[in-house]
Write an enzyme that holds these catalytic residues in place. Structure first.
Site, PDB file in Angstrom:
ATOM      1  N   GLY A  10    -116.730  55.619  86.097  1.00  0.00           N
ATOM      2  CA  GLY A  10    -115.891  55.388  86.745  1.00  0.00           C
ATOM      3  C   GLY A  10    -114.521  55.094  85.556  1.00  0.00           C
ATOM      4  O   GLY A  10    -114.908  55.570  84.376  1.00  0.00           O
ATOM      5  N   GLN A  11    -113.621  54.292  86.574  1.00  0.00           N
ATOM      6  CA  GLN A  11    -112.379  54.557  85.395  1.00  0.00           C
ATOM      7  C   GLN A  11    -112.707  53.704  84.255  1.00  0.00           C
ATOM      8  O   GLN A  11    -112.050  53.481  83.218  1.00  0.00           O
ATOM      9  CB  GLN A  11    -111.861  53.121  86.599  1.00  0.00           C
ATOM     10  CG  GLN A  11    -111.329  54.141  87.472  1.00  0.00           C
ATOM     11  CD  GLN A  11    -110.214  53.340  88.113  1.00  0.00           C
ATOM     12  OE1 GLN A  11    -108.782  53.597  88.486  1.00  0.00           O
ATOM     13  NE2 GLN A  11    -110.250  52.502  89.061  1.00  0.00           N
ATOM     14  N   ASP A  42    -130.117  55.896  87.629  1.00  0.00           N
ATOM     15  CA  ASP A  42    -129.473  54.903  89.016  1.00  0.00           C
ATOM     16  C   ASP A  42    -129.733  53.404  88.820  1.00  0.00           C
ATOM     17  O   ASP A  42    -131.064  52.775  88.497  1.00  0.00           O
ATOM     18  CB  ASP A  42    -130.285  55.020  90.844  1.00  0.00           C
ATOM     19  CG  ASP A  42    -129.734  53.855  91.350  1.00  0.00           C
ATOM     20  OD1 ASP A  42    -129.778  53.296  91.394  1.00  0.00           O
ATOM     21  OD2 ASP A  42    -130.928  54.311  92.683  1.00  0.00           O
ATOM     22  N   THR A 107    -114.912  39.988  88.558  1.00  0.00           N
ATOM     23  CA  THR A 107    -113.965  39.803  89.000  1.00  0.00           C
ATOM     24  C   THR A 107    -113.390  38.894  89.311  1.00  0.00           C
ATOM     25  O   THR A 107    -114.097  38.004  89.862  1.00  0.00           O
ATOM     26  CB  THR A 107    -114.279  40.744  90.033  1.00  0.00           C
ATOM     27  OG1 THR A 107    -113.334  40.905  91.310  1.00  0.00           O
ATOM     28  CG2 THR A 107    -115.745  40.524  91.295  1.00  0.00           C
ATOM     29  N   TYR A 131    -119.217  41.525  98.030  1.00  0.00           N
ATOM     30  CA  TYR A 131    -119.150  41.777  97.155  1.00  0.00           C
ATOM     31  C   TYR A 131    -119.004  40.786  96.422  1.00  0.00           C
ATOM     32  O   TYR A 131    -119.114  40.910  95.079  1.00  0.00           O
ATOM     33  CB  TYR A 131    -117.614  42.684  96.869  1.00  0.00           C
ATOM     34  CG  TYR A 131    -116.894  43.125  95.594  1.00  0.00           C
ATOM     35  CD1 TYR A 131    -117.640  43.675  95.049  1.00  0.00           C
ATOM     36  CD2 TYR A 131    -115.497  43.080  94.950  1.00  0.00           C
ATOM     37  CE1 TYR A 131    -117.361  44.478  93.622  1.00  0.00           C
ATOM     38  CE2 TYR A 131    -115.282  42.788  94.227  1.00  0.00           C
ATOM     39  CZ  TYR A 131    -116.008  43.679  93.409  1.00  0.00           C
ATOM     40  OH  TYR A 131    -115.327  44.013  92.088  1.00  0.00           O
ATOM     41  N   LYS A 135    -121.139  39.606  92.700  1.00  0.00           N
ATOM     42  CA  LYS A 135    -120.619  39.376  91.228  1.00  0.00           C
ATOM     43  C   LYS A 135    -120.523  38.251  90.748  1.00  0.00           C
ATOM     44  O   LYS A 135    -120.681  38.322  89.636  1.00  0.00           O
ATOM     45  CB  LYS A 135    -118.928  40.114  92.144  1.00  0.00           C
ATOM     46  CG  LYS A 135    -118.907  41.669  91.866  1.00  0.00           C
ATOM     47  CD  LYS A 135    -119.476  42.501  90.704  1.00  0.00           C
ATOM     48  CE  LYS A 135    -118.893  42.378  89.086  1.00  0.00           C
ATOM     49  NZ  LYS A 135    -119.280  43.653  88.802  1.00  0.00           N
ATOM     50  N   TRP A 162    -108.073  43.806  89.529  1.00  0.00           N
ATOM     51  CA  TRP A 162    -106.385  45.125  89.864  1.00  0.00           C
ATOM     52  C   TRP A 162    -106.728  46.400  88.950  1.00  0.00           C
ATOM     53  O   TRP A 162    -105.937  46.733  88.630  1.00  0.00           O
ATOM     54  CB  TRP A 162    -105.111  44.105  90.135  1.00  0.00           C
ATOM     55  CG  TRP A 162    -105.136  43.695  91.798  1.00  0.00           C
ATOM     56  CD1 TRP A 162    -106.352  42.616  92.678  1.00  0.00           C
ATOM     57  CD2 TRP A 162    -103.764  43.460  91.609  1.00  0.00           C
ATOM     58  NE1 TRP A 162    -105.148  41.833  92.453  1.00  0.00           N
ATOM     59  CE2 TRP A 162    -104.186  42.195  92.919  1.00  0.00           C
ATOM     60  CE3 TRP A 162    -102.299  43.020  91.514  1.00  0.00           C
ATOM     61  CZ2 TRP A 162    -102.957  41.767  92.996  1.00  0.00           C
ATOM     62  CZ3 TRP A 162    -101.515  42.657  92.591  1.00  0.00           C
ATOM     63  CH2 TRP A 162    -101.848  42.054  93.273  1.00  0.00           C
TER      64      TRP A 162
END
Length: 320
Positions: A10-11, A42, A107, A131, A135, A162
């Protein structure tokens, strides 16, 4: 020391690979770092996740993995909760049981976005969609695990917003569309702070590690981690397009052709918070207490300072 990083593809996971590589390259006593992605582990599989933790025995766990498909989560709630709530709970339990440090990422979606001004870490969670609920549950379970376990371990939950980095994100989508279309319509009444994954990895490690890559002691809890300032999706789109033009990229769209619209004009399956602004005063206080001006300066970096070089690098690498 052993460091285990989840979400390597991922980023944020890629940003940690880069940042940890830089920080440890000149150390004589380098930590042992293992990066795992979905093919290696996983995290929704509790047995596999537990076996990995027990086998590697990390002193620092960095959970950069997450289910982030906001709209798909409305119909994949079981998977969203498995990855965003249950997996972090297992990681937290290992860290608490073994006196390890746990870094986790959350988030702005844990809030409903109705507050005026900036959210604080202890503001009431009130997520709008699946979502955000998954979280928020992850945050709650991590805190509960450490509170119920006699442990010298510690945890930090970094709430951010973001995020963009090496991977698919809003900026890259806008630049792709700007090559295809002469006009774009972008939401201009949702507010937040675009956050570079590289910046987030750096700030996280500033809290967790000293200059020798040894673990620091810090107060466990939630920390808001976003750059300074605020913008809208429309403002971010305009800056990204202008930065690409400045880098010599040929686009069909110019900033003047990016039209602001209201969120109600662009309905999506999952609701988004209108206000994602978050105060970083708590993290400021920690770095100020250490007397480290360089860490404070980085935390005070305006959101747009990282966007321009990010877009310039995309252009240089032929990714626009």
């Amino acid at each position: 020391m052993k460091i285990l990083v989840f979400g390597k593809d991922g980023q944020l996971g890629k940003a940690f690979q880069e940042e940890l590589g830089v920080r440890t390259s000149k150390l004589l006593a380098k930590p042992v770092v293992q990066y795992v992605g979905s093919t290696e582990c996983d995290v929704a599989n509790e047995e596999v996740l537990t076996q990995l933790l027990n086998h590697f025995q990390p002193q620092l766990i960095i959970n950069a993995s997450a289910y982030t498909a906001v709209d798909k989560a409305e119909t994949e709630s079981d998977l969203a909760f498995a990855i965003n709530a249950r997996a972090p709970e297992i990681m937290a339990q290992y860290a608490a049981d073994h006196d390890a440090t746990f870094l986790h990422y959350s988030t702005d979606y844990v809030f409903n976005g109705e507050k005026y001004g900036y959210y604080l870490e202890d503001d009431l969670r009130n997520p709008l969609g699946v979502y955000g609920k998954s979280k928020a549950t992850g945050e709650e379970t991590i805190a509960r695990v450490f509170a119920s376990t006699r442990s010298n371990g510690q945890y930090a939950i970094f709430r951010t917003s973001w995020v963009y980095g090496d991977g698919g994100n809003f900026i890259r989508t806008i630049l792709r569309l700007a090559k295809e279309r002469e006009e774009l319509k972008i939401i201009n009444d949702q507010f937040g702070a675009p956050t570079s994954a590289d910046w987030l990895a750096q700030v996280s490690l500033n809290l967790a590690l000293d200059e020798h890559a040894h673990l620091r002691r810090f107060r466990s809890g939630i920390y808001h981690a976003v750059p300074a300032g605020e913008t809208t999706w429309h403002g971010l789109a305009c800056l990204a397009v202008q930065a690409a033009l400045d880098a010599g990229v040929t686009l069909r769209t110019h900033p003047s052709a990016i039209k602001p619209i209201l969120a109600v004009e662009y309905p999506l399956p999952a609701p988004r918070p209108m206000n994602s602004r978050m105060s970083t005063d708590k993290l400021h206080q920690v770095f100020a207490g250490w007397g480290d001006m360089s860490k404070l300066e980085q935390l005070n970096q305006p959101w747009d300072k990282a966007v321009r070089p990010y877009v310039a690098n995309l252009a240089k690498d032929g990714l626009i």
